[in-house]
Design a protein around this motif. Structure first.
Motif, mmCIF file in Angstrom:
data_model
loop_
_atom_site.group_PDB
_atom_site.id
_atom_site.type_symbol
_atom_site.label_atom_id
_atom_site.label_comp_id
_atom_site.label_asym_id
_atom_site.label_seq_id
_atom_site.Cartn_x
_atom_site.Cartn_y
_atom_site.Cartn_z
ATOM 1 N N SER C 18 0.817 -1.220 0.000
ATOM 2 C CA SER C 18 0.000 0.000 0.000
ATOM 3 C C SER C 18 0.844 1.260 0.000
ATOM 4 N N HIS C 19 2.039 1.191 0.565
ATOM 5 C CA HIS C 19 2.849 2.399 0.643
ATOM 6 C C HIS C 19 4.192 2.257 -0.043
ATOM 7 N N GLY C 20 4.297 1.304 -0.958
ATOM 8 C CA GLY C 20 5.494 1.204 -1.776
ATOM 9 C C GLY C 20 5.405 2.187 -2.932
ATOM 10 N N GLU C 21 6.313 2.029 -3.882
ATOM 11 C CA GLU C 21 6.347 2.982 -4.987
ATOM 12 C C GLU C 21 5.171 2.796 -5.943
ATOM 13 N N ALA C 22 4.810 1.555 -6.158
ATOM 14 C CA ALA C 22 3.715 1.275 -7.081
ATOM 15 C C ALA C 22 3.159 -0.111 -6.804
ATOM 16 N N LEU C 23 1.922 -0.283 -7.180
ATOM 17 C CA LEU C 23 1.304 -1.597 -7.299
ATOM 18 C C LEU C 23 1.378 -1.993 -8.763
ATOM 19 N N GLY C 24 1.035 -3.216 -9.051
ATOM 20 C CA GLY C 24 0.966 -3.590 -10.449
ATOM 21 C C GLY C 24 0.731 -5.067 -10.618
ATOM 22 N N GLY C 25 0.869 -5.505 -11.844
ATOM 23 C CA GLY C 25 0.627 -6.909 -12.101
ATOM 24 C C GLY C 25 0.950 -7.286 -13.527
ATOM 25 N N PHE C 72 -0.270 -3.233 -28.494
ATOM 26 C CA PHE C 72 0.416 -2.560 -29.601
ATOM 27 C C PHE C 72 -0.654 -1.992 -30.524
ATOM 28 N N GLU C 73 -0.534 -0.729 -30.802
ATOM 29 C CA GLU C 73 -1.528 -0.051 -31.635
ATOM 30 C C GLU C 73 -2.943 -0.284 -31.094
ATOM 31 N N GLY C 74 -3.056 -0.266 -29.747
ATOM 32 C CA GLY C 74 -4.366 -0.348 -29.107
ATOM 33 C C GLY C 74 -4.937 -1.735 -28.964
ATOM 34 N N LYS C 75 -4.227 -2.729 -29.461
ATOM 35 C CA LYS C 75 -4.748 -4.092 -29.397
ATOM 36 C C LYS C 75 -3.829 -4.992 -28.584
ATOM 37 N N THR C 76 -4.424 -5.974 -27.953
ATOM 38 C CA THR C 76 -3.610 -6.965 -27.262
ATOM 39 C C THR C 76 -2.825 -7.771 -28.285
ATOM 40 N N THR C 77 -1.598 -8.133 -27.897
ATOM 41 C CA THR C 77 -0.738 -8.882 -28.815
ATOM 42 C C THR C 77 -0.662 -10.364 -28.446
ATOM 43 N N GLY C 78 -1.272 -10.742 -27.338
ATOM 44 C CA GLY C 78 -1.136 -12.123 -26.879
ATOM 45 C C GLY C 78 0.045 -12.306 -25.939
ATOM 46 N N THR C 79 0.890 -11.296 -25.827
ATOM 47 C CA THR C 79 2.016 -11.360 -24.897
ATOM 48 C C THR C 79 1.567 -10.791 -23.542
ATOM 49 N N PRO C 80 2.326 -11.038 -22.477
ATOM 50 C CA PRO C 80 1.856 -10.616 -21.149
ATOM 51 C C PRO C 80 1.687 -9.107 -21.038
ATOM 52 N N ILE C 81 0.596 -8.731 -20.414
ATOM 53 C CA ILE C 81 0.269 -7.322 -20.208
ATOM 54 C C ILE C 81 0.788 -6.923 -18.830
ATOM 55 N N GLY C 82 1.867 -6.160 -18.825
ATOM 56 C CA GLY C 82 2.418 -5.645 -17.572
ATOM 57 C C GLY C 82 1.853 -4.260 -17.308
ATOM 58 N N PHE C 83 1.540 -3.978 -16.066
ATOM 59 C CA PHE C 83 0.999 -2.645 -15.756
ATOM 60 C C PHE C 83 1.407 -2.236 -14.347
ATOM 61 N N ILE C 84 1.452 -0.932 -14.149
ATOM 62 C CA ILE C 84 1.702 -0.417 -12.796
ATOM 63 C C ILE C 84 0.669 0.662 -12.462
ATOM 64 N N ILE C 85 0.440 0.817 -11.171
ATOM 65 C CA ILE C 85 -0.421 1.864 -10.629
ATOM 66 C C ILE C 85 0.420 2.576 -9.573
ATOM 67 N N PRO C 86 0.970 3.738 -9.925
ATOM 68 C CA PRO C 86 1.851 4.409 -8.959
ATOM 69 C C PRO C 86 1.108 4.774 -7.682
ATOM 70 N N ASN C 87 1.789 4.663 -6.579
ATOM 71 C CA ASN C 87 1.264 5.121 -5.293
ATOM 72 C C ASN C 87 1.672 6.573 -5.116
ATOM 73 N N THR C 88 0.702 7.461 -5.193
ATOM 74 C CA THR C 88 1.054 8.879 -5.181
ATOM 75 C C THR C 88 0.762 9.527 -3.843
ATOM 76 N N ASN C 89 0.142 8.789 -2.958
ATOM 77 C CA ASN C 89 -0.380 9.435 -1.763
ATOM 78 C C ASN C 89 0.107 8.756 -0.485
ATOM 79 N N GLN C 90 1.338 8.234 -0.565
ATOM 80 C CA GLN C 90 1.850 7.542 0.621
ATOM 81 C C GLN C 90 2.208 8.553 1.704
ATOM 82 N N LYS C 91 1.584 8.421 2.832
ATOM 83 C CA LYS C 91 1.974 9.236 3.981
ATOM 84 C C LYS C 91 2.469 8.279 5.048
ATOM 85 N N SER C 92 3.725 7.930 4.934
ATOM 86 C CA SER C 92 4.218 6.862 5.796
ATOM 87 C C SER C 92 4.117 7.227 7.266
#
Lengths: 353, 353, 353, 353
Positions: C18-25, C72-92
């Motif tokens: 929850s308070h790291g740099e980013a979540l993702g998958g 790629f060009e808005g379409k899935t390529t069949g390869t793994p979709i990596g994504f991140i969600i930055p944590n912008t509001n960490q108040k440790s």
């Protein structure tokens, strides 16, 4: 696409295309409390990265790894370690010429056939750039297995083969030359040969030998998941690999049992080690050693016929900055995959105690 | 012990020790509605079974497979296929001499170290008898993949190597001789050599070559689960295997890219096939071919030093009826494992359509 | 830590504290060629994110998802979709008070016991913030399954339960109010109740009902991986869930067979649907519906005893901005997990054709 | 058909149809050196088997388990445990009337739709007879986890619910009556009710409660593989199950946080246990307890409409010997699945040390 994960308990999943925004991965199953040496991780990245010497591709990619999770106050927490490696040097226009073309002995054609659609820039997912993520995971696996020593080196470049047994080599010399061959005279010869090949606009294959020492007895699962079967799969999963042999290997198939059997010392070690440190798929405490054969890089700076997506044969010349010989940069990848396999079996083996 | 399953969607799990009551396994994921040819299954069992010729072990094991589930009115139902192969020829007293002894280059020592306890009779789970279950699964996989042709044969026995390219061999001759070498002159020479080795109380290794034809484009998952990586793992999981190479293999590592690249024909086939039918881990429709190296059988009929569980070196001579050369019986096992790998990728590939 | 992946063929692996740099998958196994609607993905994120209304936590987290690969060009390529969600509001600093304290009914204590070390900031990996990654994957799964309609809604908040059968509700009203209850009168009552609870510094549980329509016959694998067993696991894996029932559920256990059986119409549909759209673990084409029970959020703004890591009972009051009731924000998470389960079974089911 | 395996490290794979030659399975991952109590295994089988009392099906099936591998001199060897349970009482003619008919609320229709072909005899693979194999594996898991106590009992039969908290029950009374309800008065009432239901040719559902005591802290993997999520999946995979709740369950969703939180004692135990022994998916050392709802058996001895495979509605009356209420025989199955889940997490948890 399945198949982007490796390992059962120490498990890496990778993502990323050569010309996307970033590569990266997730390491699941790393035990908690390991104080990571980040310099050591970056060092492994530097051994793999382009532009490190005159005999590899001159692309400039810093290959800086950013860890996003799983590490707190410098130590692993036992939660998944997410990381990315930004792609800073994408020149997509370099690849417009292959958009509609299938380069010989590349994966372009089969990707289009299998997926019906591909990111054609620089090979996309089929690019060896994916192995950067493996090196990150391998560097962490190495730290987890700190007692085990993994040393890989270049033992052949094209027809130039180092015949010296690994026992007679000084592994501290591996990094002393850009070829990563611990025999310095042979390294110089290999280096000259690679430079010559590059001048010809050609490429050449080679062999990486890997030696794993100080392995405890008991790693590996009998039957399908034998230690050498997983090592073999791990190595064959590296781009451009065509063969794998361990211990006596193909030469061993020519021998008689009376020559090949490794007789015991009273302490359970063996007088010889044609078995290569593995019996019945389980480590026996002796050195594990194996060889990995790499084909020559398919992109050459010479005119070649290629196929376009209209079924026409067209002439093409490689562009961009490619490796004339892949094995020097493959050394850390071989070590990384070996470390990942051992880390996984190390964890599985704990379940028997 | 983990590691007794192979495959993701077409998945085999095996059980059984060489001297237990029965071997067997479960095949999960076989599609429904396949009318099974049970004679063809039993034929594969006969190709693997002991006592089939003068150059293999003379143990008498009928190796009759009994199917217990998953088949109704002669057709697969899509439910798991359970089967057993009763052990009818267990002579446990044959093995009392190894109860406290670790035979050289066998798995006795590592099993005891890993598990603290083992069924010492005939190697227990580490016996190649386990591969009988693989042959059952492979025979069903072959029927599921009826368009794909899988032919393996013995290409080397000890130093005797058949150099003829597979394209120039007549696969219909493979079963014409007990060695399973399609070149009849070479087969006779090999047979004499194996008989000589047996007279010496010795054993010898060999090589099996496997050719897979009529493979559709698209089988195999890029990155970690490349088609050749899984084939390699599958082969390396067979007892006594020391090496695997596909396409140009280790020889390919000596070549230049300009020699090694396979240029396209307009229809997507290639003029040469050094790639061995696989690009980037995915089948390209050309023939897949690979070699598998087997070490000499460890049990020899000569005096050898062994280690006992008190840490003493003791003299031992092999007893029982063992193979002087394992490769003739390994041919159907290689084919079976290849079929299992292809069946699994065939099912995975359906998920992209 | 294992257990950060879900699914076999459509497979999500997540990372992030929850308070790291980013979540993702990483989403592995998404078929190629899907033109993604990125607004629809972000909309799902907005339904889950904090600060969306007066009755949820007032933390400000934009929860912007960044895709790094597989598209790629808005379409899935069949390869793994990596994504991140930055944590912008960490108040440790918000969390320094729990560094050495185990909050009641939180995972602090068990993490320390299991891993010996934890990222204590905001619950670390045990925070429900992890579910943001699930919503990304679920949004893509929904697009892959465009024919299937998945609607979840709040059917109870504490003692306030909506008894109207789902068939009599207008799902288009779900998003018309901050509670996500399609009955507007009940929604208003629930909203008032949640506000009252918040004023008390307390929290309250609730129930989410999910209805899946237009499901083809045949999804789900019999025996262990029954469709409802996987749905149950998926729901129970969401933070704070205490129970799952489908079809007639616990009420069904009170009934007689003569009342409970769903009689057929000639077209294979059934007159009643107490089965909840699933027979023997396989979808039968009728609506799938189930309920998921959520406990009250453990962090309350009242004084409570807690335990510190010296074994002392200490007094503690919740700090920060927490949800008084979790179910409004849980609605998109329930839908996401349902979509992921269905996407996986959809791909597996293709292997039977 | 996939989905015939359960568990990662302690892994069971089952096979078998209700009217095939035998059921059976393979247990992979059981540690070596466990001296098995075979009587205890058979006792569990007897608790599940038909014909054990007047209120269950009167079919005669001895349900003798035969172990074929993985056990030597009475102890587990660490190799896979293969076993079969012969089907001795198949009366296939009992089922000719359902060959072309889809019984209401049975899996007949969906199997035909999914697989295009089925073994119609007695439900084939969808029969609860499959759970016999689970009981074998569960009995071995129990012995592996000898410190952990698992007690399940019948807490409701139709509308008759035992409201006594489990803490006030004497588990030693569970086996004292055919219902397996530890409150003897309630047990007698339930027994009478079941007999009445059977006389009506009807069936009734019920609830099984399970209590797991003496669990170490730390079992379960956070995020997707939470301990309660796996327990939920395991229970929902049992035939006829419609719901699962643990700890405070659905009732907990009505509560406030101030009521629901479990406050700590200085030793890490909690004063209350609404959490049900699990925090964040990880066992906290307190009792784990959960409820499992079973629907009424679908086969009733009354006339009902069914569908045939020509799309016609036809009248049908159940034949054969069926359970009027499934929960008494479900008790050992619930315990078995709980034991399998715990055994798996127990092994996974070892990898953190």
């Amino acid at each position: 696409m399945a198949g982007n994960s490796y390992g059962t308990l120490f498990r890496i999943t990778t993502f990323g295309e050569s010309h996307g925004e970033a590569l990266g991965g997730i390491i699941d199953g790393c035990p908690s409390g390991i104080a990571l040496d980040f310099d050591a991780i970056q060092l492994e990245m530097s051994r793999r990265k382009p532009g490190q010497s005159a005999i590899v591709t001159q692309r400039k990619e810093p290959d800086d790894v950013q860890f996003l999770s799983g590490i707190f106050e410098g130590k692993t927490t036992g939660t998944p370690i997410g990381f990315i490696i930004p792609n800073t040097n994408q020149k997509s226009d370099d690849y417009s010429h292959i958009k509609d073309n299938y380069r010989p002995s590349h994966a372009d054609y089969v990707y289009d056939q299998k997926y019906g659609f591909r990111d054609y820039r620089g090979g996309g997912r089929s690019s060896a750039r994916e192995t950067a993520s493996r090196v990150v995971a391998g560097a962490i696996a190495k730290q987890m297995l700190s007692d085990i020593k993994i040393n890989a080196y270049v033992s052949a470049v094209g027809p130039l083969a180092l015949e010296t047994p690994y026992q007679d080599l000084d592994f501290s010399k591996i990094e002393s030359n850009p070829v990563r061959c611990p025999d310095e005279a042979m390294a110089a010869t290999m280096e000259d040969y690679i430079k010559q090949i590059r001048k010809e606009g050609d490429t050449v294959g080679g062999v990486v030998t890997c030696v794993i020492q100080n392995v405890p007895v008991g790693l590996g699962e009998p039957v399908f998941d034998k230690l050498h079967a997983e090592l073999g799969k791990a190595m064959l999963s590296i781009n451009a690999v065509k063969g794998f042999e361990f211990g006596s290997g193909f030469e061993g198939s020519k021998m008689k049992g009376s020559q090949h059997n490794d007789l015991y010392n009273p302490d359970g070690t063996t007088k010889t080690n044609l078995s290569g440190g593995i019996q019945g798929g389980i480590s026996n405490g002796m050195d594990i050693y194996f060889k990995v054969a790499f084909k020559p890089v398919a992109t050459i700076m010479q005119k070649q016929d290629s196929l376009n997506n209209k079924g026409e044969i067209t002439e093409m010349t490689g562009k961009g900055r490619h490796d004339p010989c892949v094995v020097p940069r493959a050394v850390p990848i071989v070590e990384a995959m070996a470390a990942i396999v051992l880390a996984d079996f190390h964890l599985i083996n704990k379940t028997y105690k």
